[in-house]
Design a protein around this motif. Structure first.
Motif, PDB file in Angstrom:
ATOM      1  N   ALA A  93       1.091  -6.844  -3.442  1.00  0.00           N
ATOM      2  CA  ALA A  93       1.364  -7.297  -4.819  1.00  0.00           C
ATOM      3  C   ALA A  93       0.446  -6.573  -5.808  1.00  0.00           C
ATOM      4  O   ALA A  93       0.893  -6.115  -6.857  1.00  0.00           O
ATOM      5  CB  ALA A  93       1.152  -8.811  -4.905  1.00  0.00           C
ATOM      6  N   ASP A  94      -0.810  -6.442  -5.454  1.00  0.00           N
ATOM      7  CA  ASP A  94      -1.776  -5.828  -6.374  1.00  0.00           C
ATOM      8  C   ASP A  94      -1.469  -4.357  -6.635  1.00  0.00           C
ATOM      9  O   ASP A  94      -1.530  -3.901  -7.774  1.00  0.00           O
ATOM     10  CB  ASP A  94      -3.207  -5.944  -5.803  1.00  0.00           C
ATOM     11  N   VAL A  95      -1.128  -3.611  -5.570  1.00  0.00           N
ATOM     12  CA  VAL A  95      -0.897  -2.173  -5.792  1.00  0.00           C
ATOM     13  C   VAL A  95       0.441  -1.943  -6.499  1.00  0.00           C
ATOM     14  O   VAL A  95       0.605  -0.965  -7.236  1.00  0.00           O
ATOM     15  CB  VAL A  95      -1.030  -1.317  -4.502  1.00  0.00           C
ATOM     16  N   ALA A  96       1.390  -2.879  -6.317  1.00  0.00           N
ATOM     17  CA  ALA A  96       2.665  -2.769  -7.047  1.00  0.00           C
ATOM     18  C   ALA A  96       2.414  -3.011  -8.534  1.00  0.00           C
ATOM     19  O   ALA A  96       2.921  -2.293  -9.395  1.00  0.00           O
ATOM     20  CB  ALA A  96       3.671  -3.778  -6.505  1.00  0.00           C
ATOM     21  N   ARG A  97       1.604  -4.041  -8.833  1.00  0.00           N
ATOM     22  CA  ARG A  97       1.284  -4.383 -10.224  1.00  0.00           C
ATOM     23  C   ARG A  97       0.578  -3.227 -10.925  1.00  0.00           C
ATOM     24  O   ARG A  97       0.814  -2.935 -12.076  1.00  0.00           O
ATOM     25  CB  ARG A  97       0.353  -5.610 -10.195  1.00  0.00           C
ATOM     26  N   ILE A  98      -0.261  -2.527 -10.184  1.00  0.00           N
ATOM     27  CA  ILE A  98      -1.126  -1.518 -10.801  1.00  0.00           C
ATOM     28  C   ILE A  98      -0.458  -0.138 -10.858  1.00  0.00           C
ATOM     29  O   ILE A  98      -0.953   0.774 -11.500  1.00  0.00           O
ATOM     30  CB  ILE A  98      -2.481  -1.500 -10.054  1.00  0.00           C
ATOM     31  N   GLY A  99       0.701  -0.018 -10.185  1.00  0.00           N
ATOM     32  CA  GLY A  99       1.485   1.207 -10.349  1.00  0.00           C
ATOM     33  C   GLY A  99       1.394   2.238  -9.238  1.00  0.00           C
ATOM     34  O   GLY A  99       1.639   3.424  -9.492  1.00  0.00           O
ATOM     35  N   ALA A 100       1.066   1.822  -8.006  1.00  0.00           N
ATOM     36  CA  ALA A 100       1.145   2.779  -6.886  1.00  0.00           C
ATOM     37  C   ALA A 100       2.603   3.219  -6.741  1.00  0.00           C
ATOM     38  O   ALA A 100       3.522   2.434  -6.969  1.00  0.00           O
ATOM     39  CB  ALA A 100       0.676   2.111  -5.595  1.00  0.00           C
ATOM     40  N   ASP A 101       2.808   4.486  -6.407  1.00  0.00           N
ATOM     41  CA  ASP A 101       4.184   4.975  -6.206  1.00  0.00           C
ATOM     42  C   ASP A 101       4.737   4.487  -4.875  1.00  0.00           C
ATOM     43  O   ASP A 101       5.927   4.239  -4.739  1.00  0.00           O
ATOM     44  CB  ASP A 101       4.192   6.513  -6.214  1.00  0.00           C
ATOM     45  N   VAL A 102       3.850   4.388  -3.883  1.00  0.00           N
ATOM     46  CA  VAL A 102       4.234   4.058  -2.511  1.00  0.00           C
ATOM     47  C   VAL A 102       3.154   3.162  -1.931  1.00  0.00           C
ATOM     48  O   VAL A 102       1.986   3.294  -2.285  1.00  0.00           O
ATOM     49  CB  VAL A 102       4.274   5.338  -1.622  1.00  0.00           C
ATOM     50  N   MET A 103       3.541   2.249  -1.046  1.00  0.00           N
ATOM     51  CA  MET A 103       2.516   1.591  -0.234  1.00  0.00           C
ATOM     52  C   MET A 103       2.949   1.754   1.219  1.00  0.00           C
ATOM     53  O   MET A 103       4.147   1.764   1.508  1.00  0.00           O
ATOM     54  CB  MET A 103       2.315   0.130  -0.632  1.00  0.00           C
ATOM     55  N   THR A 104       1.960   1.922   2.086  1.00  0.00           N
ATOM     56  CA  THR A 104       2.279   1.958   3.511  1.00  0.00           C
ATOM     57  C   THR A 104       1.533   0.825   4.192  1.00  0.00           C
ATOM     58  O   THR A 104       0.332   0.634   3.972  1.00  0.00           O
ATOM     59  CB  THR A 104       1.960   3.323   4.161  1.00  0.00           C
ATOM     60  N   ALA A 105       2.277   0.038   4.978  1.00  0.00           N
ATOM     61  CA  ALA A 105       1.670  -1.134   5.621  1.00  0.00           C
ATOM     62  C   ALA A 105       2.230  -1.289   7.022  1.00  0.00           C
ATOM     63  O   ALA A 105       3.358  -0.862   7.306  1.00  0.00           O
ATOM     64  CB  ALA A 105       1.963  -2.388   4.801  1.00  0.00           C
ATOM     65  N   PRO A 106       1.456  -1.930   7.907  1.00  0.00           N
ATOM     66  CA  PRO A 106       1.958  -2.208   9.256  1.00  0.00           C
ATOM     67  C   PRO A 106       3.177  -3.126   9.162  1.00  0.00           C
ATOM     68  O   PRO A 106       3.290  -3.917   8.222  1.00  0.00           O
ATOM     69  CB  PRO A 106       0.793  -2.938   9.933  1.00  0.00           C
ATOM     70  N   ALA A 138      -0.668   4.007  -1.503  1.00  0.00           N
ATOM     71  CA  ALA A 138      -1.711   3.043  -1.127  1.00  0.00           C
ATOM     72  C   ALA A 138      -1.655   2.817   0.381  1.00  0.00           C
ATOM     73  O   ALA A 138      -0.634   2.387   0.916  1.00  0.00           O
ATOM     74  CB  ALA A 138      -1.507   1.731  -1.871  1.00  0.00           C
ATOM     75  N   ALA A 139      -2.777   3.118   1.060  1.00  0.00           N
ATOM     76  CA  ALA A 139      -2.824   3.020   2.526  1.00  0.00           C
ATOM     77  C   ALA A 139      -3.930   2.059   2.942  1.00  0.00           C
ATOM     78  O   ALA A 139      -4.695   1.579   2.101  1.00  0.00           O
ATOM     79  CB  ALA A 139      -3.058   4.402   3.121  1.00  0.00           C
ATOM     80  N   SER A 140      -3.989   1.786   4.249  1.00  0.00           N
ATOM     81  CA  SER A 140      -4.928   0.773   4.759  1.00  0.00           C
ATOM     82  C   SER A 140      -4.664  -0.553   4.035  1.00  0.00           C
ATOM     83  O   SER A 140      -5.578  -1.255   3.617  1.00  0.00           O
ATOM     84  CB  SER A 140      -6.375   1.262   4.587  1.00  0.00           C
ATOM     85  N   VAL A 141      -3.377  -0.850   3.917  1.00  0.00           N
ATOM     86  CA  VAL A 141      -2.911  -2.087   3.274  1.00  0.00           C
ATOM     87  C   VAL A 141      -2.885  -3.165   4.350  1.00  0.00           C
ATOM     88  O   VAL A 141      -2.247  -2.991   5.386  1.00  0.00           O
ATOM     89  CB  VAL A 141      -1.508  -1.853   2.668  1.00  0.00           C
ATOM     90  N   ARG A 142      -3.594  -4.260   4.120  1.00  0.00           N
ATOM     91  CA  ARG A 142      -3.773  -5.249   5.186  1.00  0.00           C
ATOM     92  C   ARG A 142      -3.139  -6.600   4.885  1.00  0.00           C
ATOM     93  O   ARG A 142      -3.095  -7.451   5.755  1.00  0.00           O
ATOM     94  CB  ARG A 142      -5.265  -5.472   5.413  1.00  0.00           C
ATOM     95  N   SER A 143      -2.730  -6.838   3.629  1.00  0.00           N
ATOM     96  CA  SER A 143      -2.307  -8.206   3.277  1.00  0.00           C
ATOM     97  C   SER A 143      -1.183  -8.188   2.246  1.00  0.00           C
ATOM     98  O   SER A 143      -0.936  -7.175   1.585  1.00  0.00           O
ATOM     99  CB  SER A 143      -3.493  -8.976   2.692  1.00  0.00           C
ATOM    100  N   VAL A 144      -0.548  -9.355   2.114  1.00  0.00           N
ATOM    101  CA  VAL A 144       0.484  -9.541   1.096  1.00  0.00           C
ATOM    102  C   VAL A 144      -0.120  -9.323  -0.298  1.00  0.00           C
ATOM    103  O   VAL A 144       0.491  -8.692  -1.165  1.00  0.00           O
ATOM    104  CB  VAL A 144       1.075 -10.967   1.226  1.00  0.00           C
TER     105      VAL A 144
END
Ligand code: G3P
Length: 217
Positions: free
Chosen positions: A172-185, A162-168
């Motif tokens: 939380a949402d992408v973790a709940r939904i099952g993304a393998d990875v998130m990338t955030a600033p 999950a990219a272009s992640v802008r907020s807390v």
């Protein structure tokens, strides 16, 4: 869920890395511009700092030139992931570079069908840009859920990044939904620890402790 830092700021990456919060790094041409650094130098420094995958993006738009750039970027360090845009040329380059055993992150994904093509081309990671979908009143998090379902339906091993992640809330949402990875600033990752009730609770505990007149050490 793995945490990647979406940045080419070596000091900010190092600070989070010391806390064990960095499973990888993603960069792109805009982040290289923001760093003011030479792409090869800054990418090498990041790769020396971080054990996990470090995405470095090609800027060519035609498959053969993408492959040439991808090979050069992959030569910087063993943990480089070549980042390619989701175009037919990018998918062609993905097929060739993954065939050579290189990690590939297919970026600028905005639909389930694009994600399906990247998985079929052998991508190691697919990067759906959720914030940019939200920007045009579409639902970025919903796309992560849809890709999760399609990949699970067919057993694709491409990791959903999950990219272009802008907020807390995005995290939380992408973790709940099952993304393998998130990338955030780095700023967004720092905000993950904050809660006003934590601050208020700590202030109350400390003021009560003061009144006991005790010391622990
Ligand atoms: O991971 C991709 C990211 O760098 C793009 O983020 O906020 O520019 O849409 P943003």
């Amino acid at each position: 869920m793995k945490f990647f830092v979406d940045s080419a700021d070596v000091a900010a990456i190092a600070e989070l890395n010391e806390l064990g919060m960095v499973d990888g790094v993603t960069t792109n041409p805009s982040l290289i511009l923001k760093s003011g650094r030479d792409i090869t130098e800054v990418t090498r420094e990041i790769c020396e700092l971080v054990d996990g995958p470090v995405s470095a993006e090609v800027v060519a738009t035609e498959a053969d030139a993408m492959i040439t750039e991808g090979r050069k970027l992959a030569g910087i360090a063993p943990n480089i992931t070549v980042k390619l845009p989701l175009t037919w040329d990018g998918l062609k380059a993905c097929k060739v570079l993954t065939g050579e055993g290189k990690m590939v992150n297919v970026t600028l994904c905005f639909s389930v069908t694009q994600a399906l093509l990247a998985a079929k081309a052998g991508a190691s990671f697919i990067s759906p840009f959720i914030g940019r979908l939200d920007d045009i009143n579409l639902d970025g998090v919903e796309l992560i859920g849809d890709i999760r379902q399609v990949y699970d339906n067919y057993g694709f091993e491409t990791e959903i990044l999950a990219a272009s992640v802008r907020s807390v809330n995005h995290v939380a949402d992408v973790a709940r939904i099952g993304a393998d990875v998130m990338t955030a600033p780095p700023e967004v990752i720092h905000k993950l620890a904050l809660h006003p009730l934590t601050d208020a609770g700590l202030a109350k505990f400390l003021s009560d402790w003061e009144k006991t007149g005790q010391k622990i050490v």
